[in-house]
Design an enzyme around this catalytic site. Structure first.
Site, PDB file in Angstrom:
ATOM      1  N   THR A  72      -2.841  -5.612  -5.846  1.00  0.00           N
ATOM      2  CA  THR A  72      -1.239  -6.781  -5.039  1.00  0.00           C
ATOM      3  C   THR A  72      -1.731  -6.899  -3.594  1.00  0.00           C
ATOM      4  O   THR A  72      -1.699  -7.935  -4.147  1.00  0.00           O
ATOM      5  CB  THR A  72      -0.286  -5.921  -4.789  1.00  0.00           C
ATOM      6  OG1 THR A  72       0.212  -4.999  -6.512  1.00  0.00           O
ATOM      7  CG2 THR A  72       1.031  -6.561  -4.615  1.00  0.00           C
ATOM      8  N   THR A 236      -8.230   1.667   8.987  1.00  0.00           N
ATOM      9  CA  THR A 236      -9.430   2.513   8.998  1.00  0.00           C
ATOM     10  C   THR A 236      -9.377   3.117   7.203  1.00  0.00           C
ATOM     11  O   THR A 236      -8.693   3.046   6.735  1.00  0.00           O
ATOM     12  CB  THR A 236      -9.215   4.378   9.566  1.00  0.00           C
ATOM     13  OG1 THR A 236      -9.293   4.095  10.949  1.00  0.00           O
ATOM     14  CG2 THR A 236     -10.489   5.286   9.048  1.00  0.00           C
ATOM     15  N   CYS A 324      14.518  -6.262 -17.519  1.00  0.00           N
ATOM     16  CA  CYS A 324      15.965  -5.817 -16.969  1.00  0.00           C
ATOM     17  C   CYS A 324      15.923  -7.107 -16.101  1.00  0.00           C
ATOM     18  O   CYS A 324      14.886  -6.803 -15.136  1.00  0.00           O
ATOM     19  CB  CYS A 324      16.276  -4.689 -16.520  1.00  0.00           C
ATOM     20  SG  CYS A 324      16.653  -4.056 -17.617  1.00  0.00           S
TER      21      CYS A 324
HETATM   22  C1  PLP Z   1      -2.587  -7.629 -14.287  1.00  0.00           C
HETATM   23  C2  PLP Z   1      -2.541  -7.152 -13.181  1.00  0.00           C
HETATM   24  N1  PLP Z   1      -2.314  -7.340 -11.340  1.00  0.00           N
HETATM   25  C3  PLP Z   1      -2.143  -6.626 -10.310  1.00  0.00           C
HETATM   26  C4  PLP Z   1      -1.997  -5.873 -10.346  1.00  0.00           C
HETATM   27  C5  PLP Z   1      -1.580  -5.112  -9.571  1.00  0.00           C
HETATM   28  O1  PLP Z   1      -2.030  -3.529  -9.525  1.00  0.00           O
HETATM   29  P1  PLP Z   1      -1.232  -2.200  -8.684  1.00  0.00           P
HETATM   30  O2  PLP Z   1      -0.243  -1.444  -9.144  1.00  0.00           O
HETATM   31  O3  PLP Z   1      -2.923  -1.930  -7.595  1.00  0.00           O
HETATM   32  O4  PLP Z   1      -0.938  -2.943  -7.001  1.00  0.00           O
HETATM   33  C6  PLP Z   1      -1.822  -4.848 -12.263  1.00  0.00           C
HETATM   34  C7  PLP Z   1      -1.246  -3.987 -12.071  1.00  0.00           C
HETATM   35  O5  PLP Z   1      -0.415  -3.204 -13.363  1.00  0.00           O
HETATM   36  C8  PLP Z   1      -2.065  -6.150 -13.098  1.00  0.00           C
HETATM   37  O6  PLP Z   1      -1.571  -5.249 -13.934  1.00  0.00           O
END
Ligand code: PLP
Length: 407
Positions: A72, A236, A324
């Site tokens: 993310t 860090t 949901c």
């Molecule tokens: C395609 C995709 N992008 C981004 C993410 C987010 O990754 P993270 O859980 O490391 O933030 C996921 C997690 O399910 C994902 O499947």
């Protein structure tokens, strides 16, 4: 009761070798890699080795690897960091089938005045390359398109897309969180400028990610702070987790080809037998361009959440393609974008396997699932309608969305 874990697109087991590699960095090697003394320096050298291992998996240069906290963050950093570098641009292109880590950033940008184009997909879950070409204009600051879909496993023709995007001189980001470790990636022969990776999808722990940034790509740091990661991500370094991801990348490189062939055989047997044994079972997504571990199946006329609960009682872990949202049980945005009919989208289940699955796991699911679907269909008004040859739509009109608002 045994646990049959087939939810690896949600998260994976941390490989025992990864745990072992990480442990000394919680205890003996606790120095800060930025410190001047050699106690920190020896940790910095291990971080550099881990960076090399991740780079090797991607056939990239170690200098192009920026460690982040998760997929993310990588998505946010790529999108917002790029747009910060091009303040004169106000248009972003993405798709309707992205993970929320991209889709919700797109929403955020829209609320701040950006023009956002979300490309649709066809019934197979594929994008139209001509549409991508036609949508890029001189205001486009970034194209961000997922590599492999987390729900269906559908793989986009990312290199062809990249070629189109680069021919227009626009930066190109891909969310490859589900692709890395499952299919080979070669950054040296790629049109991708930036690529997001998440450790916990490839047998490293949760809380470590990577943003690949091609050398020469204009980028403003999303996390502003110290000089770490070449000034591209302050903070860090999360040393033990970086070491863990390095080990996971090394393992993926060693075993990916043979293990994923084995995983694909397991997935295909599971899928084939379930289709054979359970009438009205459909596969969602382009079967010819799919991750080897993923199978999104729709068991028509039953509800995915109920299937999940009954499977869970048998120790089987998977995911449903519905979620949901705002009080009603809506099918996932991915299945909706693909135009999967209501009665199929609601009964969708994603099985996602890993190298730790066995033949016995697959046989167990093949044995346990058909009676679960039978049981649910016995009490399903849609199924009754279907077998008695009544149109489903008349019933649906009465139950949707009010009937589903109880969740
Ligand atoms: C395609 C995709 N992008 C981004 C993410 C987010 O990754 P993270 O859980 O490391 O933030 C996921 C997690 O399910 C994902 O499947």
């Amino acid at each position: 009761m045994r646990t049959i874990y087939m939810d690896n697109n949600a998260t994976t087991r941390v490989a025992p070798e990864v745990v072992e590699a990480m442990l000394p960095f919680f205890s003996d090697f606790y120095g800060n890699p930025s410190s001047m003394h050699d106690f920190g320096g020896q940790v910095a050298r291990k971080v550099a080795e881990a960076r090399e291992k991740v780079a090797a998996l991607l056939n990239a240069d170690p200098g192009e690897i920026v460690f982040t906290s998760c997929g993310t963050e990588s998505d946010n950093a790529a999108i917002r960091g790029t747009l910060d570098s091009y303040p004169e641009k106000n248009h972003v292109i993405t798709t309707r089938v992205e993970h929320p880590a991209v889709l919700n950033v797109a929403q955020y940008l829209r609320a701040r005045g950006y023009r956002v184009t979300e490309l649709g997909v066809n019934r197979e879950g594929q994008v139209d390359l001509d549409e991508i070409h036609d949508m890029i204009d001189d205001q486009t600051g970034l194209v961000s398109i997922i590599y492999a879909n987390n729900e269906t496993g559908v793989i986009f023709p990312i290199e062809e897309i990249g070629e189109i995007v680069k021919s227009k001189g626009v930066p190109f980001h891909t969310d490859a969180v589900q692709a890395v470790g499952k299919i080979p990636l070669d950054m040296a022969r790629s049109h991708i400028d930036m690529m997001s990776i998440s450790g916990h999808k490839l047998h490293a722990p949760k809380g470590i990610g990577v943003l690949y940034i091609r050398k020469g790509t204009k980028f403003s740091p999303f996390f502003i702070g110290g000089h770490q990661e070449g000034g591209r991500r302050g903070g860090t370094e999360n040393v033990p987790y970086i070491i863990g991801l390095g080990k996971a990348a090394e393992l993926a490189m060693e075993h990916m080809e043979e293990e994923n062939a084995r995983v694909k055989t397991l997935r295909d047997r599971l899928e084939g037998e379930l289709i054979k044994g359970i009438p009205n079972t459909l596969v969602n997504g382009d079967r010819d361009h799919r991750l080897p571990n993923t199978s999104s199946l729709s068991f028509e006329y039953v509800e995915g959440e109920s299937i999940l609960l009954l499977m869970s009682d048998e120790g089987i872990c998977a995911s449903s393609g519905s979620a949901c949202t705002s009080g009603s049980l809506e099918p996932s945005h991915v299945l909706r974008a693909m135009g999967v009919p209501f009665t199929a989208a609601h009964g969708s289940i994603r099985f996602s396997l890993s190298i730790y699955n066995t033949d016995e796991d697959v046989e167990y699911v093949i044995e346990k699932l058909p009676p679960i679907i039978d049981r649910l269909r016995e009490i399903s008004p849609f199924w009754k309608d279907h077998v008695e040859g009544r149109p489903i739509s008349s019933l649906m009109a009465g139950i949707h969305p009010e009937h589903t608002r109880h969740r």
